[in-house]
Design a protein around this motif. Structure first.
Motif, mmCIF file in Angstrom:
data_model
loop_
_atom_site.group_PDB
_atom_site.id
_atom_site.type_symbol
_atom_site.label_atom_id
_atom_site.label_comp_id
_atom_site.label_asym_id
_atom_site.label_seq_id
_atom_site.Cartn_x
_atom_site.Cartn_y
_atom_site.Cartn_z
ATOM 1 N N CYS A 427 134.940 93.101 138.384
ATOM 2 C CA CYS A 427 133.797 93.400 139.263
ATOM 3 C C CYS A 427 133.712 92.292 140.309
ATOM 4 O O CYS A 427 133.143 91.216 140.060
ATOM 5 C CB CYS A 427 132.508 93.506 138.454
ATOM 6 S SG CYS A 427 132.470 94.925 137.338
ATOM 7 N N SER A 428 134.251 92.547 141.482
ATOM 8 C CA SER A 428 134.425 91.500 142.489
ATOM 9 C C SER A 428 133.115 91.000 143.089
ATOM 10 O O SER A 428 133.067 89.907 143.662
ATOM 11 C CB SER A 428 135.333 92.020 143.617
ATOM 12 O OG SER A 428 134.784 93.194 144.203
ATOM 13 N N LYS A 429 132.037 91.760 142.945
ATOM 14 C CA LYS A 429 130.756 91.368 143.539
ATOM 15 C C LYS A 429 129.877 90.574 142.575
ATOM 16 O O LYS A 429 128.779 90.136 142.931
ATOM 17 C CB LYS A 429 130.009 92.607 144.032
ATOM 18 C CG LYS A 429 130.746 93.374 145.122
ATOM 19 C CD LYS A 429 130.023 94.647 145.510
ATOM 20 C CE LYS A 429 128.752 94.342 146.288
ATOM 21 N NZ LYS A 429 128.108 95.588 146.788
ATOM 22 N N VAL A 430 130.366 90.387 141.365
ATOM 23 C CA VAL A 430 129.616 89.617 140.372
ATOM 24 C C VAL A 430 129.942 88.136 140.533
ATOM 25 O O VAL A 430 131.116 87.745 140.595
ATOM 26 C CB VAL A 430 129.955 90.096 138.951
ATOM 27 C CG1 VAL A 430 129.367 89.161 137.919
ATOM 28 C CG2 VAL A 430 129.435 91.511 138.740
ATOM 29 N N THR A 431 128.887 87.290 140.574
ATOM 30 C CA THR A 431 129.073 85.862 140.798
ATOM 31 C C THR A 431 128.437 85.048 139.667
ATOM 32 O O THR A 431 127.957 85.596 138.673
ATOM 33 C CB THR A 431 128.442 85.437 142.135
ATOM 34 O OG1 THR A 431 127.008 85.452 142.002
ATOM 35 C CG2 THR A 431 128.848 86.378 143.262
ATOM 36 N N GLN A 432 128.409 83.725 139.885
ATOM 37 C CA GLN A 432 127.829 82.829 138.895
ATOM 38 C C GLN A 432 126.333 83.039 138.702
ATOM 39 O O GLN A 432 125.745 82.566 137.705
ATOM 40 C CB GLN A 432 128.094 81.355 139.267
ATOM 41 C CG GLN A 432 127.276 80.837 140.430
ATOM 42 C CD GLN A 432 127.883 81.169 141.782
ATOM 43 O OE1 GLN A 432 128.891 81.890 141.861
ATOM 44 N NE2 GLN A 432 127.289 80.624 142.843
ATOM 45 N N LYS A 433 125.688 83.765 139.589
ATOM 46 C CA LYS A 433 124.250 83.974 139.491
ATOM 47 C C LYS A 433 123.856 84.802 138.252
ATOM 48 O O LYS A 433 122.701 84.777 137.835
ATOM 49 C CB LYS A 433 123.731 84.661 140.749
ATOM 50 C CG LYS A 433 123.840 83.803 142.010
ATOM 51 C CD LYS A 433 123.315 84.555 143.229
ATOM 52 C CE LYS A 433 123.432 83.700 144.484
ATOM 53 N NZ LYS A 433 122.946 84.434 145.679
ATOM 54 N N ILE A 434 124.807 85.536 137.677
ATOM 55 C CA ILE A 434 124.455 86.376 136.514
ATOM 56 C C ILE A 434 124.463 85.601 135.212
ATOM 57 O O ILE A 434 123.989 86.094 134.189
ATOM 58 C CB ILE A 434 125.423 87.580 136.370
ATOM 59 C CG1 ILE A 434 126.833 87.102 135.994
ATOM 60 C CG2 ILE A 434 125.439 88.442 137.606
ATOM 61 C CD1 ILE A 434 127.714 88.195 135.466
ATOM 62 N N VAL A 435 125.000 84.370 135.214
ATOM 63 C CA VAL A 435 125.155 83.613 133.971
ATOM 64 C C VAL A 435 123.831 83.442 133.222
ATOM 65 O O VAL A 435 123.764 83.684 132.006
ATOM 66 C CB VAL A 435 125.826 82.251 134.253
ATOM 67 C CG1 VAL A 435 125.805 81.372 133.000
ATOM 68 C CG2 VAL A 435 127.258 82.464 134.719
ATOM 69 N N PRO A 436 122.720 83.031 133.885
ATOM 70 C CA PRO A 436 121.467 82.892 133.139
ATOM 71 C C PRO A 436 120.987 84.205 132.520
ATOM 72 O O PRO A 436 120.427 84.194 131.414
ATOM 73 C CB PRO A 436 120.476 82.402 134.214
ATOM 74 C CG PRO A 436 121.329 81.805 135.275
ATOM 75 C CD PRO A 436 122.569 82.608 135.290
ATOM 76 N N PHE A 437 121.214 85.311 133.199
ATOM 77 C CA PHE A 437 120.772 86.605 132.675
ATOM 78 C C PHE A 437 121.620 87.027 131.469
ATOM 79 O O PHE A 437 121.089 87.488 130.456
ATOM 80 C CB PHE A 437 120.845 87.667 133.776
ATOM 81 C CG PHE A 437 119.921 87.410 134.920
ATOM 82 C CD1 PHE A 437 118.573 87.738 134.824
ATOM 83 C CD2 PHE A 437 120.374 86.814 136.086
ATOM 84 C CE1 PHE A 437 117.712 87.499 135.880
ATOM 85 C CE2 PHE A 437 119.518 86.569 137.139
ATOM 86 C CZ PHE A 437 118.175 86.905 137.039
ATOM 87 N N LEU A 438 122.938 86.831 131.579
ATOM 88 C CA LEU A 438 123.804 87.158 130.447
ATOM 89 C C LEU A 438 123.496 86.277 129.251
ATOM 90 O O LEU A 438 123.565 86.713 128.100
ATOM 91 C CB LEU A 438 125.275 86.995 130.846
ATOM 92 C CG LEU A 438 125.820 87.991 131.884
ATOM 93 C CD1 LEU A 438 127.246 87.639 132.253
ATOM 94 C CD2 LEU A 438 125.734 89.414 131.367
ATOM 95 N N GLY A 439 123.114 85.034 129.516
ATOM 96 C CA GLY A 439 122.798 84.110 128.437
ATOM 97 C C GLY A 439 121.567 84.492 127.648
ATOM 98 O O GLY A 439 121.376 84.019 126.511
#
Length: 475
Positions: A427-439
């Motif tokens: 998923c090329s549009k996924v960045t480091q910004k999702i890390v807190p949500f996945l956590g």
């Protein structure tokens, strides 16, 4: 069980140190130094041996197999694969000494012929339940023996038997000995024709599952004749059977018995749209599991018809149907009355958010597994719909979709959603910004695929691995 794989150092000098009288199961895979003498020592020291698998052991011959037969009379399962020295004499010895044999699996042994196979089948007629024969130089005679003496056989697999003709399959069925046959799989056997199929259905009354692959001589007529007699059939799998068309499949669904549950069509080039549909479409209320995979001629018109014919589907696999669009998928979604549980749309590149939204709004309470891998038109709108409507979803594959951080954040923040497996690979549009949500997704998450998500970064992956220490993360 004792298993040796690729053991170039295994030889007679260590055999007596490894094997004991209580050994019940032994597998020798790619062990080039074991000879007949070593196998004879094993047989002499392991009288309780019940399961033996000899695969790609070039020095084993009939002499070694004969020693096994004489030393292990309680043998229940025998597999011999790609052993060029094993032939009819070794199998004849098994037939003479191992009358309790329940499973026989012989693959790619050039010296094995009719005499060897017939000897085992005749001798173990009361106990032999599973037979798999692949790449052997056997003829119609072996199938005739199976048909007459296979009174206990429940599972039969025949693969690449080029010397077996239509007559062999016809005689096997008409011998009427396969009364207990429940599962049959045939791959690349030119003898499978319409006549052969009709005979199998007629004289194998217990048949529940049939799988045919690369059987090019079968047509719609054979499928219809088969259906007329196989009233207990529960599952049909056709792969690369290009003589079967959608007309034949619809006719099959008209006539199939009430126990029929599963239909799989894979790489069948004859499955394509038809110019005119029957005036009265069949209704198959029993079908629950449908796979139509990599059939390039199968498009929207056909899919819409299938949806109307099969209103109680639970699992649908349409992976690789590149020509299917929302126009074909929506009628199937809307006509499904039973509640879809598992849907695989991998590679359906023309499916959009509209179809996914309709899917989750109509079946969100039953859906447990959804794959949208390679659906390049899927965006955050689908993730919003999933987060709002799915309460039972456990596995979601979004690989190579056009979803972004916002969509994943909505998904991860849905408290009622307890995902067990999530894939965001590619998923090329996924960045480091999702890390807190996945956590913060919770301990329900067991598997997370972040491969080829290059915008996240190794440092953030390491941080996520600490947060989700119980989760298997691929990156």
């Amino acid at each position: 069980m004792v298993a040796f794989y690729g053991g170039e150092g295994l030889c007679e000098d260590v055999v007596h140190l490894v094997f004991g009288p209580n050994l019940c199961s032994l597998a020798l895979w790619d062990v080039p130094l074991v000879t007949d003498a070593g196998l004879a020592e094993i047989a002499a020291g392991c009288p309780s041996l019940e399961r033996l698998d000899i695969t790609r052991c070039p020095l084993i011959t009939d002499k070694g197999l004969t020693a096994v037969a004489q030393g292990c009379p309680n043998l229940l399962s025998l597999t011999v694969e790609s052993c060029p020295g094993v032939g009819n004499d070794g199998l004849r010895a098994i037939g003479r000494c191992c009358s309790k044999l329940q499973a026989l699996n012989i693959k790619n042994c050039a010296l094995v012929g009719d005499q060897g196979i017939s000897s085992v089948v005749c001798a173990a007629t009361a106990s032999l339940t599973k037979i798999r024969l692949q790449g052997l130089n056997i003829t119609d005679a072996s199938l005739a023996v199976i048909g007459y003496y296979g009174k206990a056989v429940t599972d039969l697999t025949l693969v690449r038997l080029s010397a077996v003709a239509e007559r062999g399959f016809w005689v096997m069925a008409n011998a009427a000995g396969l009364q207990n046959l429940r599962c049959m799989s045939v791959i690349s056997c030119p003898g499978v024709t319409n006549l052969a199929l009709a005979s199998i259905a007629k004289f194998c009354p217990s048949l529940r599952q049939l799988s045919l692959r690369k059987c090019g001589h079968m047509t719609d007529a054979g499928l219809k004749a088969f259906t007329d007699s196989a009233r207990l059939l529960e599952s049909l799998q056709l792969e690369e059977c290009n003589g079967v068309t959608l007309v034949g499949i619809l006719a099959f669904l008209v006539n199939c018995g009430h126990k029929f549950r599963s239909l799989s069509l894979v790489k069948c080039m004859g499955i394509k749209d038809i110019s005119s549909m029957p005036a009265q479409l069949p209704l198959c209320k029993s079908l629950q599991f449908l796979t139509i995979k990599d059939c390039p001629g199968f498009t929207d018109a056909s899919l819409a018809v299938v949806g109307m014919v099969c209103p109680y589907l639970e699992q649908v696999d349409l992976s690789g149907l590149r020509e299917v669009t929302d126009r074909g998928l929506l009628p199937l979604i809307n006509s499904s009355e039973g509640g879809l549980v598992k849907v695989d749309l991998s590679g359906c590149k023309n499916i959009t958010d509209a179809a996914v939204s309709a899917l989750v709004k109509g079946h969100g309470k039953s859906l447990k597994q959804v794959s949208l891998e390679g659906c390049g038109k899927i965006t955050d709108a689908s993730l919003l719909a999933i987060s709002e409507n799915c309460s039972e979803l456990a596995e979601l594959d979004l690989s190579k979709c056009m979803v972004s951080d916002n969509g994943v954040a909505m998904l991860a923040s849905a408290k009622h959603l307890k995902l067990r497996v999530l894939s965001l690979s590619g998923c090329s549009k996924v960045t480091q910004k999702i890390v807190p949500f996945l956590g913060n997704m919770g301990q329900s998450l067991e598997g997370l695929n972040l491969q080829f998500c290059n915008m996240i970064g190794n440092h953030n992956i390491a941080s996520l691995e600490k947060q989700l220490w119980w989760c298997d993360i691929l990156a």
